[in-house]
Design a protein around this motif. Structure first.
Motif, PDB file in Angstrom:
ATOM      1  N   LEU B  14       0.798  -1.229   0.000  1.00  0.00           N
ATOM      2  CA  LEU B  14       0.000   0.000   0.000  1.00  0.00           C
ATOM      3  C   LEU B  14       0.826   1.271   0.000  1.00  0.00           C
ATOM      4  CD1 LEU B  14      -2.821  -0.968   2.549  1.00  0.00           C
ATOM      5  CD2 LEU B  14      -2.968  -0.893   0.060  1.00  0.00           C
ATOM      6  N   THR B  15       2.002   1.211   0.588  1.00  0.00           N
ATOM      7  CA  THR B  15       2.832   2.409   0.683  1.00  0.00           C
ATOM      8  C   THR B  15       3.952   2.474  -0.355  1.00  0.00           C
ATOM      9  OG1 THR B  15       4.351   1.352   2.233  1.00  0.00           O
ATOM     10  CG2 THR B  15       2.456   2.512   3.168  1.00  0.00           C
ATOM     11  N   GLY B  16       4.339   1.325  -0.842  1.00  0.00           N
ATOM     12  CA  GLY B  16       5.447   1.326  -1.783  1.00  0.00           C
ATOM     13  C   GLY B  16       6.777   1.324  -1.060  1.00  0.00           C
ATOM     14  N   THR B  18       9.679  -0.347   1.743  1.00  0.00           N
ATOM     15  CA  THR B  18      10.222  -1.673   2.029  1.00  0.00           C
ATOM     16  C   THR B  18       9.998  -1.968   3.510  1.00  0.00           C
ATOM     17  OG1 THR B  18      12.406  -0.834   2.636  1.00  0.00           O
ATOM     18  CG2 THR B  18      12.025  -1.334   0.313  1.00  0.00           C
ATOM     19  N   GLU B  19      10.114  -3.232   3.875  1.00  0.00           N
ATOM     20  CA  GLU B  19       9.929  -3.607   5.279  1.00  0.00           C
ATOM     21  C   GLU B  19      10.977  -2.862   6.106  1.00  0.00           C
ATOM     22  OE1 GLU B  19      10.078  -7.791   5.892  1.00  0.00           O
ATOM     23  OE2 GLU B  19       8.545  -8.229   4.397  1.00  0.00           O
ATOM     24  N   ARG B  20      12.159  -2.799   5.569  1.00  0.00           N
ATOM     25  CA  ARG B  20      13.272  -2.132   6.260  1.00  0.00           C
ATOM     26  C   ARG B  20      12.913  -0.698   6.629  1.00  0.00           C
ATOM     27  NH1 ARG B  20      16.834  -0.826   9.271  1.00  0.00           N
ATOM     28  NH2 ARG B  20      19.060  -1.072   8.948  1.00  0.00           N
ATOM     29  N   GLN B  21      12.346   0.037   5.677  1.00  0.00           N
ATOM     30  CA  GLN B  21      11.979   1.427   5.936  1.00  0.00           C
ATOM     31  C   GLN B  21      10.896   1.519   7.007  1.00  0.00           C
ATOM     32  OE1 GLN B  21      11.069   2.135   1.677  1.00  0.00           O
ATOM     33  NE2 GLN B  21      12.431   3.893   1.804  1.00  0.00           N
ATOM     34  N   ILE B  22       9.877   0.693   6.870  1.00  0.00           N
ATOM     35  CA  ILE B  22       8.778   0.709   7.823  1.00  0.00           C
ATOM     36  C   ILE B  22       9.240   0.381   9.235  1.00  0.00           C
ATOM     37  CG2 ILE B  22       6.594  -0.394   8.410  1.00  0.00           C
ATOM     38  CD1 ILE B  22       6.173  -0.810   5.366  1.00  0.00           C
ATOM     39  N   ARG B  23      10.130  -0.599   9.362  1.00  0.00           N
ATOM     40  CA  ARG B  23      10.621  -0.967  10.695  1.00  0.00           C
ATOM     41  C   ARG B  23      11.522   0.132  11.261  1.00  0.00           C
ATOM     42  NH1 ARG B  23      12.047  -6.381   8.404  1.00  0.00           N
ATOM     43  NH2 ARG B  23      10.158  -7.651   8.593  1.00  0.00           N
ATOM     44  N   TYR B  24      12.241   0.769  10.372  1.00  0.00           N
ATOM     45  CA  TYR B  24      13.144   1.837  10.810  1.00  0.00           C
ATOM     46  C   TYR B  24      12.330   3.018  11.340  1.00  0.00           C
ATOM     47  CZ  TYR B  24      16.821   5.359  10.796  1.00  0.00           C
ATOM     48  OH  TYR B  24      17.704   6.345  11.161  1.00  0.00           O
ATOM     49  N   ASP B  46      -4.643   4.351   8.985  1.00  0.00           N
ATOM     50  CA  ASP B  46      -4.101   5.644   9.372  1.00  0.00           C
ATOM     51  C   ASP B  46      -2.580   5.553   9.386  1.00  0.00           C
ATOM     52  OD1 ASP B  46      -6.581   6.746   9.612  1.00  0.00           O
ATOM     53  OD2 ASP B  46      -6.634   6.748  11.797  1.00  0.00           O
ATOM     54  N   ASP B  47      -2.072   4.419   9.840  1.00  0.00           N
ATOM     55  CA  ASP B  47      -0.618   4.220   9.863  1.00  0.00           C
ATOM     56  C   ASP B  47      -0.062   4.268   8.441  1.00  0.00           C
ATOM     57  OD1 ASP B  47      -0.400   3.905  12.627  1.00  0.00           O
ATOM     58  OD2 ASP B  47      -0.768   1.745  12.522  1.00  0.00           O
ATOM     59  N   VAL B  48      -0.808   3.703   7.522  1.00  0.00           N
ATOM     60  CA  VAL B  48      -0.372   3.676   6.131  1.00  0.00           C
ATOM     61  C   VAL B  48      -0.217   5.108   5.619  1.00  0.00           C
ATOM     62  CG1 VAL B  48      -1.092   3.142   3.760  1.00  0.00           C
ATOM     63  CG2 VAL B  48      -1.352   1.428   5.558  1.00  0.00           C
ATOM     64  N   GLU B  49      -1.193   5.962   5.926  1.00  0.00           N
ATOM     65  CA  GLU B  49      -1.128   7.361   5.495  1.00  0.00           C
ATOM     66  C   GLU B  49       0.063   8.051   6.134  1.00  0.00           C
ATOM     67  OE1 GLU B  49      -2.952   8.579   3.019  1.00  0.00           O
ATOM     68  OE2 GLU B  49      -3.564   6.470   2.994  1.00  0.00           O
ATOM     69  N   ARG B  50       0.233   7.758   7.416  1.00  0.00           N
ATOM     70  CA  ARG B  50       1.333   8.362   8.166  1.00  0.00           C
ATOM     71  C   ARG B  50       2.674   7.949   7.559  1.00  0.00           C
ATOM     72  NH1 ARG B  50       3.905  11.806  11.062  1.00  0.00           N
ATOM     73  NH2 ARG B  50       5.021  11.161  12.934  1.00  0.00           N
ATOM     74  N   LEU B  51       2.797   6.692   7.250  1.00  0.00           N
ATOM     75  CA  LEU B  51       4.041   6.191   6.666  1.00  0.00           C
ATOM     76  C   LEU B  51       4.357   6.856   5.337  1.00  0.00           C
ATOM     77  CD1 LEU B  51       3.611   2.400   7.511  1.00  0.00           C
ATOM     78  CD2 LEU B  51       5.501   3.857   8.262  1.00  0.00           C
ATOM     79  N   LYS B  52       3.324   7.050   4.537  1.00  0.00           N
ATOM     80  CA  LYS B  52       3.551   7.697   3.240  1.00  0.00           C
ATOM     81  C   LYS B  52       4.007   9.134   3.435  1.00  0.00           C
ATOM     82  CE  LYS B  52      -0.490   6.391   1.299  1.00  0.00           C
ATOM     83  NZ  LYS B  52      -1.516   6.041   0.273  1.00  0.00           N
TER      84      LYS B  52
END
Lengths: 76, 76
Positions: B14-16, B18-24, B46-52
């Motif tokens: 959904l965000t495009g 990587t797992e690495r980025q999200i965990r970081y 909401d987390d998805v929006e925040r991550l983007k």
DNA sequence: CGTGTAAGGAATTCTGACACG
DNA sequence: CGTGTAAGGAATTCTGACACG
């Protein structure tokens, strides 16, 4: 709410159903999850509601084939 | 939309990211997924929006510590 | 019929580390 | 700093089958 993003484990938690029940309802063509490349089922929030209603109807005495949507007017 | 129901794999889709980025981003305290008994991270829409937005800001030159919510105005 | 379970395999996610810089 | 990757382990999900009835 129609985004198929939840794996079966979470759906079990949200519906109170077992994996076995959820997979069986799919086998009976009552719900249609999408599959990831790996073959894992993904459900939407709408599916969760649908699953809860299916189980409710079954407990009311209906049979799976009577709950299939697009069918003849049954217990709606 | 605040239900933490998505595993990291779907969030990547959904965000495009990587797992690495999200965990970081979690390590830097920018997002706060819940954990399943097994330790798997679960995110909300909401987390998805925040991550983007986080990734967008980083690409704009910001640093992770500058994106932390409730930041310096708190004064410890 | 609708659901439980044990069985083995495959896919997913996790953590800590080394790397670049 | 922010992100990539290989490594080994643990948790998740999958399918097909036997069981009850």
């Amino acid at each position: 709410m129609q985004d198929k993003v939840m794996s079966i484990g979470i759906v079990c938690g949200l519906t109170g159903l077992t994996e076995r029940q959820i997979r069986y309802y799919e086998e009976r063509e009552l719900v249609f999850p999408v599959r990831t490349k790996g073959g894992a089922r993904k459900y939407s929030f709408d599916d969760v509601e649908r699953l809860k209603e299916i189980n409710s109807k079954l407990r009311d005495g209906f049979h799976t084939f009577e709950l299939r949507k697009g069918g003849r007017a049954c217990g709606e």
